[in-house]
Design a protein around this motif. Sequence first.
Motif, PDB file in Angstrom:
ATOM      1  N   ALA A  14      80.799  -2.715   7.088  1.00 45.37           N
ATOM      2  CA  ALA A  14      79.912  -1.510   6.948  1.00 45.37           C
ATOM      3  C   ALA A  14      79.326  -1.557   5.600  1.00 45.37           C
ATOM      4  O   ALA A  14      78.207  -1.124   5.186  1.00 45.37           O
ATOM      5  N   ILE A  15      80.270  -1.962   4.419  1.00 45.36           N
ATOM      6  CA  ILE A  15      79.793  -2.047   3.135  1.00 45.36           C
ATOM      7  C   ILE A  15      78.516  -2.777   2.893  1.00 45.36           C
ATOM      8  O   ILE A  15      77.422  -2.297   2.311  1.00 45.36           O
ATOM      9  N   ILE A  16      78.390  -4.005   3.864  1.00 48.82           N
ATOM     10  CA  ILE A  16      77.264  -4.919   3.647  1.00 48.82           C
ATOM     11  C   ILE A  16      76.142  -4.472   4.343  1.00 48.82           C
ATOM     12  O   ILE A  16      74.832  -4.483   4.023  1.00 48.82           O
ATOM     13  N   GLN A  17      76.329  -3.905   5.562  1.00 45.77           N
ATOM     14  CA  GLN A  17      75.352  -3.336   6.415  1.00 45.77           C
ATOM     15  C   GLN A  17      74.578  -2.316   5.739  1.00 45.77           C
ATOM     16  O   GLN A  17      73.335  -2.079   5.989  1.00 45.77           O
ATOM     17  N   ASP A  18      75.295  -1.582   4.823  1.00 46.79           N
ATOM     18  CA  ASP A  18      74.675  -0.324   4.271  1.00 46.79           C
ATOM     19  C   ASP A  18      73.714  -0.944   3.117  1.00 46.79           C
ATOM     20  O   ASP A  18      72.667  -0.199   2.867  1.00 46.79           O
ATOM     21  N   ASP A  19      74.117  -2.138   2.548  1.00 48.17           N
ATOM     22  CA  ASP A  19      73.314  -2.625   1.567  1.00 48.17           C
ATOM     23  C   ASP A  19      72.240  -3.594   1.779  1.00 48.17           C
ATOM     24  O   ASP A  19      71.240  -3.706   1.134  1.00 48.17           O
ATOM     25  N   ILE A  20      72.197  -4.002   3.052  1.00 48.12           N
ATOM     26  CA  ILE A  20      71.020  -5.067   3.365  1.00 48.12           C
ATOM     27  C   ILE A  20      70.808  -4.816   5.067  1.00 48.12           C
ATOM     28  O   ILE A  20      71.643  -4.957   5.671  1.00 48.12           O
ATOM     29  N   ASP A  21      69.480  -5.006   5.094  1.00 52.39           N
ATOM     30  CA  ASP A  21      69.214  -4.827   6.714  1.00 52.39           C
ATOM     31  C   ASP A  21      69.129  -6.249   7.416  1.00 52.39           C
ATOM     32  O   ASP A  21      68.928  -7.467   6.643  1.00 52.39           O
ATOM     33  N   GLU A  22      69.042  -6.196   8.730  1.00 55.44           N
ATOM     34  CA  GLU A  22      69.074  -7.344   9.530  1.00 55.44           C
ATOM     35  C   GLU A  22      67.765  -8.495   8.859  1.00 55.44           C
ATOM     36  O   GLU A  22      67.700  -9.629   8.931  1.00 55.44           O
ATOM     37  N   ASP A  99      76.466  -7.841 -14.883  1.00 52.66           N
ATOM     38  CA  ASP A  99      76.185  -7.479 -13.478  1.00 52.66           C
ATOM     39  C   ASP A  99      75.254  -8.056 -12.627  1.00 52.66           C
ATOM     40  O   ASP A  99      74.304  -7.408 -12.219  1.00 52.66           O
ATOM     41  N   CYS A 100      75.402  -9.262 -12.712  1.00 53.88           N
ATOM     42  CA  CYS A 100      74.590 -10.073 -11.667  1.00 53.88           C
ATOM     43  C   CYS A 100      75.244 -11.293 -11.077  1.00 53.88           C
ATOM     44  O   CYS A 100      76.595 -11.433 -11.213  1.00 53.88           O
ATOM     45  N   SER A 101      74.590 -11.896 -10.427  1.00 53.05           N
ATOM     46  CA  SER A 101      74.987 -13.311  -9.686  1.00 53.05           C
ATOM     47  C   SER A 101      73.831 -14.368  -9.448  1.00 53.05           C
ATOM     48  O   SER A 101      72.686 -13.878  -9.215  1.00 53.05           O
ATOM     49  N   GLY A 102      74.326 -15.520  -9.476  1.00 52.76           N
ATOM     50  CA  GLY A 102      73.306 -16.671  -9.440  1.00 52.76           C
ATOM     51  C   GLY A 102      72.488 -16.842 -10.594  1.00 52.76           C
ATOM     52  O   GLY A 102      72.635 -16.109 -11.610  1.00 52.76           O
ATOM     53  N   MET A 103      71.661 -18.019 -10.268  1.00 55.05           N
ATOM     54  CA  MET A 103      70.985 -18.393 -11.623  1.00 55.05           C
ATOM     55  C   MET A 103      69.254 -18.126 -11.656  1.00 55.05           C
ATOM     56  O   MET A 103      68.616 -17.330 -12.127  1.00 55.05           O
ATOM     57  N   CYS A 104      68.724 -18.737 -10.561  1.00 49.19           N
ATOM     58  CA  CYS A 104      67.454 -18.459 -10.172  1.00 49.19           C
ATOM     59  C   CYS A 104      67.030 -17.743  -9.102  1.00 49.19           C
ATOM     60  O   CYS A 104      66.262 -17.010  -9.082  1.00 49.19           O
ATOM     61  N   ASP A 105      68.030 -17.485  -8.087  1.00 45.08           N
ATOM     62  CA  ASP A 105      67.698 -16.236  -7.007  1.00 45.08           C
ATOM     63  C   ASP A 105      69.093 -15.563  -6.937  1.00 45.08           C
ATOM     64  O   ASP A 105      69.992 -16.027  -7.168  1.00 45.08           O
ATOM     65  N   ASP A 117      82.588  -4.279  -4.729  1.00 42.65           N
ATOM     66  CA  ASP A 117      81.859  -4.032  -5.510  1.00 42.65           C
ATOM     67  C   ASP A 117      80.154  -3.807  -5.175  1.00 42.65           C
ATOM     68  O   ASP A 117      79.453  -3.281  -5.874  1.00 42.65           O
ATOM     69  N   GLY A 118      80.055  -4.123  -4.069  1.00 40.52           N
ATOM     70  CA  GLY A 118      78.500  -4.108  -3.513  1.00 40.52           C
ATOM     71  C   GLY A 118      78.084  -5.675  -3.572  1.00 40.52           C
ATOM     72  O   GLY A 118      78.604  -6.447  -3.959  1.00 40.52           O
ATOM     73  N   LEU A 119      76.844  -5.642  -3.150  1.00 38.14           N
ATOM     74  CA  LEU A 119      75.986  -6.791  -3.254  1.00 38.14           C
ATOM     75  C   LEU A 119      75.274  -6.967  -4.595  1.00 38.14           C
ATOM     76  O   LEU A 119      74.844  -5.852  -4.974  1.00 38.14           O
ATOM     77  N   PRO A 120      75.152  -8.197  -5.214  1.00 36.46           N
ATOM     78  CA  PRO A 120      74.362  -8.455  -6.260  1.00 36.46           C
ATOM     79  C   PRO A 120      72.897  -8.059  -6.193  1.00 36.46           C
ATOM     80  O   PRO A 120      72.398  -8.119  -5.093  1.00 36.46           O
ATOM     81  N   GLU A 121      72.333  -7.309  -7.186  1.00 32.33           N
ATOM     82  CA  GLU A 121      70.938  -6.816  -7.328  1.00 32.33           C
ATOM     83  C   GLU A 121      69.916  -7.806  -8.090  1.00 32.33           C
ATOM     84  O   GLU A 121      68.643  -7.298  -8.059  1.00 32.33           O
ATOM     85  N   GLU A 122      70.596  -8.448  -8.996  1.00 24.67           N
ATOM     86  CA  GLU A 122      69.825  -9.159  -9.799  1.00 24.67           C
ATOM     87  C   GLU A 122      70.581 -10.590 -10.111  1.00 24.67           C
ATOM     88  O   GLU A 122      71.539 -10.655 -10.264  1.00 24.67           O
ATOM     89  N   ASP A 123      69.507 -11.662 -10.311  1.00 22.68           N
ATOM     90  CA  ASP A 123      70.014 -12.819 -10.618  1.00 22.68           C
ATOM     91  C   ASP A 123      70.455 -12.808 -12.158  1.00 22.68           C
ATOM     92  O   ASP A 123      69.794 -12.140 -12.811  1.00 22.68           O
ATOM     93  N   CYS A 124      71.524 -13.784 -12.469  1.00 25.81           N
ATOM     94  CA  CYS A 124      71.653 -13.831 -14.075  1.00 25.81           C
ATOM     95  C   CYS A 124      70.556 -14.109 -15.173  1.00 25.81           C
ATOM     96  O   CYS A 124      70.622 -13.450 -16.245  1.00 25.81           O
ATOM     97  N   ILE A 125      69.786 -14.930 -14.858  1.00 28.60           N
ATOM     98  CA  ILE A 125      68.772 -15.296 -15.538  1.00 28.60           C
ATOM     99  C   ILE A 125      67.675 -14.347 -16.017  1.00 28.60           C
ATOM    100  O   ILE A 125      67.664 -14.065 -17.188  1.00 28.60           O
ATOM    101  N   ASP A 126      67.536 -13.384 -15.202  1.00 28.49           N
ATOM    102  CA  ASP A 126      66.817 -12.018 -15.500  1.00 28.49           C
ATOM    103  C   ASP A 126      67.622 -11.204 -16.239  1.00 28.49           C
ATOM    104  O   ASP A 126      66.868 -10.709 -17.267  1.00 28.49           O
ATOM    105  N   SER A 127      68.623 -11.060 -15.988  1.00 32.00           N
ATOM    106  CA  SER A 127      69.664 -10.239 -16.735  1.00 32.00           C
ATOM    107  C   SER A 127      69.995 -10.438 -18.329  1.00 32.00           C
ATOM    108  O   SER A 127      69.903  -9.929 -19.237  1.00 32.00           O
ATOM    109  N   ILE A 128      69.989 -11.842 -18.262  1.00 29.58           N
ATOM    110  CA  ILE A 128      70.184 -12.213 -19.657  1.00 29.58           C
ATOM    111  C   ILE A 128      68.951 -12.155 -20.342  1.00 29.58           C
ATOM    112  O   ILE A 128      68.869 -12.125 -21.659  1.00 29.58           O
TER     113      ILE A 128
END
Length: 175
Positions: A14-22, A99-105, A117-128
């Motif tokens: 339910a947590i993941i389905q609330d954050d992202i659609d099919e 508060d990020c995950s991944g590097m390019c995507d 904690d929910g799903l990541p919203e931004e990749d780390c390169i953009d955050s940095i």
Amino acid sequence: MCSETCPCAGDHEAIIQDDIDEATLSKTYKRTWKEKSKEFKPMVFGAEDGGKEFETFEKCYDEKIKTANHNGDSPVLKAAIDDFKRKAATLRYYEEEYDCSGMCDTPLFYSTRPIMDGLPEEDCIDSIIDNVMDNKILAIIAGCTGVLFLLCGLCSIPCGGGSKKKNKHKELAED
């Protein structure tokens, strides 16, 4: 995560389905909520036969992936597995600090943070980059302010000592 190898806890669906659609799940991540086709891997919630469920990819990696036999795997997959061993602490730092995950995507899941904690919203390169640019802007503002104060200080210094010249002329005129 949420795969046959690393099943997620059953109550996390339910947590993941609330954050992202099919549609996004299928198009971006090549995953689906239910097994529909061979090209998309279904999300797996709840381990079969009372097996282990995982909160984070890092826990799945530590308990299942790194100890598995990888002799038949591709060299790219083997390299990725070895690389994760060396980079887990760095990934954890970035995920917590920025508060990020991944590097390019932006991936579907964090590597070291729990799904709760929910799903990541931004990749780390953009955050940095955003963080560094914010710090550079502050440095530029501070530098410009310092230069302004320096110029104001230089402008306030009396130039030439005009009173001494007048006295010299008076002395010459009296002689």
